[in-house]
Each structure stands twice: as C-alpha cells, then as structure tokens.
Scaffold this motif. Structure first.
Motif, PDB file in Angstrom:
ATOM      1  N   LEU A 124       0.810  -1.588  -0.111  1.00 38.81           N
ATOM      2  CA  LEU A 124       0.255   0.028   0.008  1.00 38.81           C
ATOM      3  C   LEU A 124       1.085   1.107  -0.402  1.00 38.81           C
ATOM      4  N   MET A 125       2.336   1.164   0.848  1.00 39.59           N
ATOM      5  CA  MET A 125       2.683   2.419   0.725  1.00 39.59           C
ATOM      6  C   MET A 125       3.610   2.795  -0.037  1.00 39.59           C
ATOM      7  N   ARG A 126       4.308   1.180  -1.023  1.00 41.43           N
ATOM      8  CA  ARG A 126       4.473   1.672  -2.103  1.00 41.43           C
ATOM      9  C   ARG A 126       4.435   2.500  -3.698  1.00 41.43           C
ATOM     10  N   ASN A 127       2.727   1.582  -3.395  1.00 43.90           N
ATOM     11  CA  ASN A 127       2.424   1.791  -4.974  1.00 43.90           C
ATOM     12  C   ASN A 127       1.495   3.000  -4.601  1.00 43.90           C
ATOM     13  N   LEU A 128       0.605   3.489  -3.581  1.00 42.94           N
ATOM     14  CA  LEU A 128      -0.466   4.282  -2.867  1.00 42.94           C
ATOM     15  C   LEU A 128      -0.130   5.586  -2.270  1.00 42.94           C
ATOM     16  N   LEU A 129       0.762   4.965  -1.538  1.00 36.74           N
ATOM     17  CA  LEU A 129       0.310   6.233   0.056  1.00 36.74           C
ATOM     18  C   LEU A 129       2.122   7.057  -0.565  1.00 36.74           C
ATOM     19  N   SER A 130       2.821   7.033  -0.630  1.00 36.98           N
ATOM     20  CA  SER A 130       4.284   7.293  -0.508  1.00 36.98           C
ATOM     21  C   SER A 130       3.913   8.023  -2.578  1.00 36.98           C
ATOM     22  N   PRO A 131       3.742   7.229  -3.780  1.00 41.42           N
ATOM     23  CA  PRO A 131       3.330   8.069  -4.452  1.00 41.42           C
ATOM     24  C   PRO A 131       2.639   9.797  -4.763  1.00 41.42           C
ATOM     25  N   LEU A 132       1.495   9.346  -3.819  1.00 35.75           N
ATOM     26  CA  LEU A 132       0.616  10.361  -3.572  1.00 35.75           C
ATOM     27  C   LEU A 132       1.349  11.681  -2.486  1.00 35.75           C
ATOM     28  N   THR A 133       1.537  10.973  -1.471  1.00 39.93           N
ATOM     29  CA  THR A 133       2.817  12.334  -0.671  1.00 39.93           C
ATOM     30  C   THR A 133       3.437  12.377  -1.635  1.00 39.93           C
ATOM     31  N   LYS A 134       4.137  12.326  -2.278  1.00 39.28           N
ATOM     32  CA  LYS A 134       5.247  12.842  -2.682  1.00 39.28           C
ATOM     33  C   LYS A 134       5.096  13.404  -4.137  1.00 39.28           C
TER      34      LYS A 134
END
Ligand SMILES: NC(=O)c1ccc[n+]([C@@H]2O[C@H](COP(=O)([O-])OP(=O)(O)OC[C@H]3O[C@@H](n4cnc5c(N)ncnc54)[C@H](OP(=O)(O)O)[C@@H]3O)[C@@H](O)[C@H]2O)c1
Length: 216
Positions: A124-134
């Motif tokens: 989830l972090m790799r594919n959704l949360l991290s890209p969105l926050t970045k």
C-alpha cells in the motif's frame, strides 16, 4: 550534555527542548521567535552571524527545522547548510536532524538514482501512499532530500531520522526503529517519540552516518 536545539519552538523542537531540560542537559535554543519558547533557556536568533556562538562548545546539535508551509520549502537545506558551516567553523561534530519517511526514494543532486521503493514499505505504501504524498509535497521533499545531501557531504557525525506522519500524542518510548529503511505498516509516530529518539541516538555511536526509520 551541552546541546544546541535549532527550531526549539516547532512541534518536534519543543518536545526535544522539554525532554532535554528534563534530563538535565544544558540547552541553547536557536529560534526565530524566542517569545514562543516553552522554557527559559539561553535563546539565540536564527541569524548566520549568531550560529557560530550558538553551537560553539556544544556536544551536539539537534534540529527540528522544516517548512511551516510549502511556501517556506528550502529552509531545511538552507538552514542545515548554515548549521553545518557553523559547526565546522567551531569544531562541533555531532548533529541529529528530522527528515521524512519517503525521502529514501526522492532523488537529490548527491543521490540522483535512489531506490524506487523503500525496502521497509509494504504494498500500500509503495503503490499508493508514498506516490501520493510525494506528488503533494514535491517541494518540501526535494528540500529534505537536499538537506540529507548537505549532511552526507559535511564530514560531520550526522544522524537523519525519517518519520512517517507526525502526531501530537504523548511520548511512549516504545516506537520501532530501523537503520536505512522505513518500518512495515509504520504510518504514524508522535513528535514526542521522534524527540526521544533524537536524544537517545546521542548515546549510540553506531547511529552516526545513518538514516533511521521510526514509527509506532
Ligand atoms: N508533518 C508531518 O507529518 C511530517 C512527517 C514527516 C516529517 N516531517 C518533517 O518534520 C519536520 C518537523 O516537524 P514539526 O511538526 O516539528 O514541524 P513544525 O512544527 O512546522 O516546526 C518547524 C520548525 O522550523 C522552524 N522554521 C521554519 N521556517 C523557518 C525559518 N525560515 N527560519 C527559522 N525557523 C524556521 C519553525 O519556527 P517557528 O516555530 O518560529 O515557526 C519551527 O520551529 C517538518 O518540518 C517536516 O520537514 C513532518
């Protein structure tokens, strides 16, 4: 210890100040608004000319410096560069700063090809949360990545803490940490626990020249 705390009126800075004073350390605070300090400690203005006397003789410098808004992005790298210069000029070696969990995958001039994914991040972090926050925090994150470059090039004894989303919960002292990577399902950590780790790493020479993930 004799500690210089930069941005001691910020969320993490204030916690670091409280915990350092409670532990009996001798603290100098570097702040732009001394009236906002929660404790009566020696206060020095954020001013390049005042930085050298503010860090001279310190056992370590702790910095919670970061932009209050996206418009202030740039302050972390600029401020850290000035702190590093003052430390080198005065022979102070130990510095601990706060970055952010996604920075392991953010390119910077000194690290143009970072890994695509942080080894600690789950699906989830790799594919959704991290890209969105970045995408949302592109400028502040570029600033933090540059700040990490400044430290890597400094020759100083640095430690970079990379927390995920910060909360104002009380300190627990039971947070998880990992060298060079984020924590699986580590979505939150309190500012108080980040401050706790900033002080704790000063007793742990193995944390020198390390980035450290921290999370609940
Ligand atoms: N928010 C999150 O969830 C999150 C997650 C991961 C990492 N981070 C990083 O962690 C950092 C620290 O978090 P925090 O909650 O402690 O931040 P904060 O409360 O916004 O504190 C930022 C500190 O930097 C100081 N500052 C900002 N611009 C300045 C300038 N131009 N000159 C002098 N001082 C300046 C502020 O001074 P004043 O007190 O005078 O305003 C404040 O003390 C953040 O900045 C961010 O880079 C945040």
């Amino acid at each position: 210890m004799k500690l210089t705390i930069v941005a001691a009126t910020g969320g993490i800075g204030r916690q670091a100040l409280e915990q350092a004073v409670a532990a009996g350390h001798d603290v100098t605070a570097v702040v732009r608004n001394p009236g906002n300090l929660s404790r009566a400690v020696r206060a020095v203005a954020v001013d390049p000319a005042a930085l050298e006397p503010a860090v001279a003789g310190a056992d370590a410098v702790l910095s919670g410096l970061g932009p209050r808004s996206s418009a202030e992005a740039g302050v972390a790298s600029r401020g850290t560069r000035a702190i590093v210069a003052a430390m080198r000029a005065t022979g102070v070696r130990r510095i601990v700063v706060v970055s952010a969990a996604p920075i392991s995958t953010v390119p910077a001039p000194g690290r143009p090809k970072p890994p695509r994914h942080d080894p600690g991040d789950g699906f989830l972090m790799r594919n959704l949360l991290s890209p969105l926050t970045k995408a949302a925090l592109r400028k502040p994150y570029a600033d933090l990545a540059l700040m990490e470059d400044v430290l890597r090039d400094s020759g100083l004894d640095w430690t970079v803490l990379r927390p995920p989303r910060l909360t104002d919960k009380p300190p627990t002292g039971t947070y998880r940490t990992a060298y060079g990577q984020n924590l699986r399902r580590g979505l939150l950590v309190s500012r108080a626990d980040v401050a706790h780790l900033m002080l704790r790493v000063l007793e742990q020479p193995e944390t020198i020249k390390q980035t450290i993930g921290i999370a609940n």
